[in-house]
Design a protein around this motif. Structure first.
Motif: not given
Length: 407
Positions: A54-78
């Protein structure tokens, strides 16, 4: 000689012919409808890397598990342009469908579940679950996996996976080669001006269409006059062309001017049978000549076409390792069908559909085996077994479907 039932004749024809095992390598574009001659294994692993579904954001589940967490976008993968770095705590990479999942990431948060809150910052609004929206490496197949098997018919899906496994060519069984020989002093080719005692030789074209429609290559030997030497020369030409099947049109009976059967026997053909308990198409000849199957069809156009559908079509599917063509069906007869005699009858009819979807078959009043127009307008052949009793209008009958009804 006793007339041979249709089912017995077909069984003897197929038992006497071995499937073709000659092979050739062909490119994928030419391979549709062909049959694999060997197993096909993957030359690489697919996917070759973990990638995003899917289109979205790749990260660590540990961060996504906290709903409302604020995360930094460090680049992109296409797709085709992977992110070269590593995703650490509190970081995500903007990712697109098919793109490699970056090192350190184990989950993709779809873009609908991310709120953009500033320059290169997002807030999560949903816990996607660990590993969500990632296609793992090798999910489809791995190098060395046998995905396609010998005998598989190559269709759109199988050609797609063959290409995905990095095969530009495939080994397939060669097509049956059918030589078609029309005989008769009365025949001239289409486009000619027939003499007062001549007709246009039309059978070749319908028989060739049936052959090609069942995966065969066709060698047209043309029209040969009723002359033993000319027929023998044409038979020799078929053998030289490497024909698997020789189809003769007309002249297979034993009348004074029917020279095909006797010429073939003199050329070395072993005659199996030549009279079938069917109408139209009683004088059908089957034999073998140096490994070549000989199928002598009647000269009347409709008889020739009906016999080709009943015998040539299954023979070619058998030789070419193709699935048998199933033309069987049921229909409700519109008119009363008279009681039948000792021959299996194939009655030309139109098909339509009733309001409940049931097929209806309406027979043509004239069933003469020379009437090409009637056959061309027919959607099916009603099959009447030997000695079948009268079938009243509205009865369910067996049919051989030529084409689906237009309505």
């Amino acid at each position: 000689m006793a007339l041979l039932p249709v089912s017995d004749a077909l069984d003897r024809l197929l038992r006497g012919a071995a499937p073709i095992r000659r092979c050739e390598m062909i490119g994928l574009h030419a391979a549709a409808g062909r049959v694999l001659a060997e197993d096909v294994a993957a030359r690489l692993t697919h996917p070759a890397f973990d990638n995003s579904a899917m289109d979205g954001y790749a990260g660590r589940h540990e961060d996504f598990a906290v709903v409302g967490a604020e995360l930094t976008v460090i680049g992109q993968s296409a797709a085709g342009r992977a992110f070269p770095g590593h995703v650490g705590p509190g970081e995500v990479v903007r990712i697109f469908t098919g793109a490699p999942v970056p090192s350190g990431a184990n989950t993709v948060l779809i873009q609908e579940d991310a709120q953009i809150i500033g320059d290169q910052r997002i807030r999560t609004t949903f816990d996607p679950g660990k590993g969500r929206h990632i296609r793992p490496k090798g999910q489809d197949f791995r190098a060395g996996d046998v995905v396609l098997r010998k005998g598989d018919l190559l269709d759109a899906g199988r050609l797609t996976v063959a290409a995905g496994m990095n095969h530009p060519e495939l080994s397939v069984f060669m097509r049956p080669r059918v030589a078609i020989l029309a005989t008769g002093d009365e025949l001239v080719p289409p486009g000619s001006l027939p003499g007062p005692d001549q007709i246009i030789g039309s059978n070749t074209y319908g028989i060739a269409a049936i052959a090609r429609g069942n995966g065969a290559e066709v060698v047209d030997l043309g029209i040969v006059r009723d002359d033993t030497a000319a027929i023998a020369a044409a038979v020799a030409q078929a053998r030289a062309a490497g024909a698997d099947v020789l189809v003769t049109l007309g002249g297979a009976s034993v009348g004074d001017h029917d020279l095909v059967q006797s010429t073939l026997v003199a050329s070395g053909m072993t005659l199996d049978f030549w009279q079938i308990a069917m109408r139209p198409g009683k004088p059908l000849m089957v034999g073998t000549l140096d490994g070549m199957t000989v199928l002598g069809l009647p000269g009347n156009p409709v008889s020739s076409l009906v016999c080709a559908l009943l015998f040539l079509e299954p023979l070619l599917c058998h030789l070419g390792s193709l699935p048998a063509r199933d033309r069987r069906g049921k229909a409700r007869t519109v008119t009363t069908l008279p009681a039948n005699d000792k021959r299996q009858d194939y009655v030309r009819a139109r098909l339509s559909r009733d309001t409940d979807g049931t097929l209806k078959a309406e027979t043509f009043a004239r069933q003469d085996s020379s009437m090409m127009q009637v056959f061309a307008k027919s959607d099916c052949l009603i099959i009447r077994a030997p000695f079948a009793p009268e079938a009243a209008a509205g009865s369910i009958c067996d049919v051989m479907i030529l084409r689906q009804p237009a309505r």
